[in-house]
Design a protein around this motif. Structure first.
Motif, PDB file in Angstrom:
ATOM      1  N   THR A 197      23.231   5.309  52.328  1.00 47.40           N
ATOM      2  CA  THR A 197      22.575   6.588  52.629  1.00 47.40           C
ATOM      3  C   THR A 197      21.609   7.006  51.520  1.00 47.40           C
ATOM      4  O   THR A 197      20.787   7.905  51.732  1.00 47.40           O
ATOM      5  N   SER A 200      16.750   6.056  51.272  1.00 47.40           N
ATOM      6  CA  SER A 200      16.102   6.935  52.249  1.00 47.40           C
ATOM      7  C   SER A 200      14.833   6.351  52.857  1.00 47.40           C
ATOM      8  O   SER A 200      14.367   6.827  53.890  1.00 47.40           O
ATOM      9  N   ASN A 223      23.069   6.485  61.084  1.00 45.78           N
ATOM     10  CA  ASN A 223      22.354   7.661  61.589  1.00 45.78           C
ATOM     11  C   ASN A 223      21.747   8.494  60.466  1.00 45.78           C
ATOM     12  O   ASN A 223      20.939   9.388  60.722  1.00 45.78           O
ATOM     13  N   PRO A 226      16.925   7.742  58.657  1.00 42.52           N
ATOM     14  CA  PRO A 226      15.924   8.084  59.676  1.00 42.52           C
ATOM     15  C   PRO A 226      14.685   7.197  59.673  1.00 42.52           C
ATOM     16  O   PRO A 226      13.965   7.154  60.665  1.00 42.52           O
ATOM     17  N   SER A 227      14.420   6.481  58.576  1.00 43.61           N
ATOM     18  CA  SER A 227      13.241   5.608  58.524  1.00 43.61           C
ATOM     19  C   SER A 227      13.509   4.238  59.125  1.00 43.61           C
ATOM     20  O   SER A 227      12.581   3.423  59.267  1.00 43.61           O
ATOM     21  N   ASN A 249      19.425  10.867  64.565  1.00 41.20           N
ATOM     22  CA  ASN A 249      18.306  10.815  63.619  1.00 41.20           C
ATOM     23  C   ASN A 249      17.499   9.524  63.708  1.00 41.20           C
ATOM     24  O   ASN A 249      16.436   9.423  63.103  1.00 41.20           O
ATOM     25  N   LEU A 250      18.001   8.549  64.435  1.00 36.79           N
ATOM     26  CA  LEU A 250      17.358   7.234  64.478  1.00 36.79           C
ATOM     27  C   LEU A 250      16.192   7.220  65.464  1.00 36.79           C
ATOM     28  O   LEU A 250      16.131   6.401  66.382  1.00 36.79           O
ATOM     29  N   THR A 251      15.254   8.101  65.266  1.00 36.41           N
ATOM     30  CA  THR A 251      14.145   8.244  66.211  1.00 36.41           C
ATOM     31  C   THR A 251      13.059   7.191  66.007  1.00 36.41           C
ATOM     32  O   THR A 251      12.140   7.094  66.830  1.00 36.41           O
ATOM     33  N   ASN A 252      13.137   6.424  64.922  1.00 38.40           N
ATOM     34  CA  ASN A 252      12.147   5.372  64.676  1.00 38.40           C
ATOM     35  C   ASN A 252      12.691   3.976  64.944  1.00 38.40           C
ATOM     36  O   ASN A 252      11.960   2.996  64.794  1.00 38.40           O
TER      37      ASN A 252
END
Length: 408
Positions: A197, A200, A223, A226-227, A249-252
């Motif tokens: 974690t 980042s 999760n 995020p990157s 958070n894993l939108t990418n």
């Protein structure tokens, strides 16, 4: 008379001086001195660090380090010209070490990874993959966590044993991290992934074949990255994927490989179906059972979907109820031995992508319990290169439209 001659002589001298001056002005001017400096040579103490690294390598069958020499001419002493070494054109500091073994296993370097690398303060890229640099301890070197400028680290398929060093969490600039094992090479594990974690900026993470059987919060850890764009967790002995994530958070994330983990729970309860950014999803042999989730039909970015060999000991067959008609970017669909039953014409007509143009190139429905006749419109799948319908109970003759599938 004398005055006239003197006046003429002065006129001639002035004319000569004028012509000489004009010619001088027409001559090309000498080029300005070239102040462009040649790329600087490597830093002496960094060269010493590299030579110490070479000294710790006891075998180099492929000769990767043959050019690493202290003797010889200036060019041979310049470590920025050594094989696998990349330096800054501005400062001469070593920025990259690319020493991956690209040949067969017999060409791998043997020895250990020397702590002398700590002298390379500006090192950003380190690739030692597919070599046998385990050293006497056989463990991943903790000191690599002190190379604060590293953004790329590939130690894949080096047969290490033991735990993943939490010190790697100090590599705050890390973007690409590959600590994966390969079959019959290495036996690394981790009981706590919380150190991840702190990375980042990480975009690529590969932990294939690292034993994570005791890490119950692995999904929460992932999760918090995020990157992340690529996540490989194949054959990690993960216990389950049916945890809940209140906020995703894993939108990418574009690629997820969780194959060869025995989740052994209903497929619809998995947490990753809401990651609509996924383009490549590999869930081969995960022992998930029950119906495919309806949310799968909303994953419109998918290009590759592999749900093959998803069965458990009960071997209960399932009918395909999920609508994939809107997955217009899908190029590969692998449902080999996915325990499907029902009418194959219905499957083609109402479940598979019906987009124009249709991008589906590979379709594998092998070893299911599909019945009936192939539909006429199968010829519309003009991009198909691979079509596997074996080991089903399909009847009737092949539609004439199959002749339109010229890529098969």
């Amino acid at each position: 008379m004398h005055r006239l001659a003197a006046a003429m002589l002065v006129s001639l001298l002035c004319c000569f001086l004028f012509i000489a001056t004009l010619k001088a002005q027409q001559q090309p001017q000498p080029a300005a001195s070239d102040n462009t400096a040649s790329p600087p040579s490597c830093i002496p103490h960094e060269r010493d660090a590299l030579l110490a690294f070479k000294h710790a390598v006891t075998s180099d069958p492929a000769g990767l380090l043959t050019s690493w020499r202290r003797d010889g001419g200036h060019g041979e002493q310049d470590c920025c010209r050594w094989r696998g070494v990349r330096c800054s054109n501005r400062t001469g500091h070593v920025h990259e070490l690319r020493l991956r073994n690209t040949r067969e296993e017999a060409a791998a370097m043997e020895g250990k990874i020397s702590p002398s690398l700590l002298a390379l303060d500006h090192l950003e890229h380190l690739d030692l993959s597919w070599n046998d640099l385990t050293g006497p301890s056989g463990r991943l070197p903790e000191f690599l966590g002190s190379l604060k400028n590293l953004s790329y680290l590939n130690l894949s398929s080096i047969p290490f044993y033991g735990g993943l060093p939490p010190q790697f969490g100090n590599l705050s600039r890390m973007q690409y991290l590959d600590l994966s094992n390969s079959n019959f090479r290495g036996d690394t594990n981790s009981t706590d992934l919380s150190w991840l974690t702190r990375l980042s900026s990480i975009q690529y993470l590969n932990l294939d074949l690292v034993n994570l059987s005791t890490v119950v919060d692995w999904h929460h850890v992932m999760n918090m990255l995020p990157s992340l764009r690529v996540l490989h967790l194949s054959d990690c002995s993960l216990a389950s994927a049916n945890q809940s994530l209140p906020h995703l958070n894993l939108t990418n994330l574009e690629e997820l490989d969780a194959s060869w983990n025995s989740f052994d729970h209903p497929m619809v309860t998995s947490w990753f179906w809401n990651i609509t950014s996924l383009r490549y999803l590999y869930l081969h042999a995960t022992s998930m059972y029950g119906q495919f989730p309806d949310a799968l039909g909303d994953m419109t970015s998918l290009q590759v979907l592999d749900l093959s060999y998803n069965y458990n000991n009960d071997e209960k067959y399932r009918i395909m109820t999920t609508d994939l008609k809107n997955l217009c970017n899908l190029e590969v669909l692998n449902l080999d031995w996915a325990l499907l039953y029902g009418d194959i014409a219905e499957l083609f007509r109402n479940k598979l992508p019906r987009c124009s143009p249709n991008k589906l190139q590979e379709l594998d429905l092998n070893w299911n319990q599909l019945t009936g006749m192939l539909p006429r419109w199968i010829g519309q799948l003009t991009s198909l290169v691979i079509l596997n319908l074996g080991r089903n109970n399909i009847t009737g003759s092949l539609p004439i439209s199959v002749g339109q599938l010229t890529g098969l």
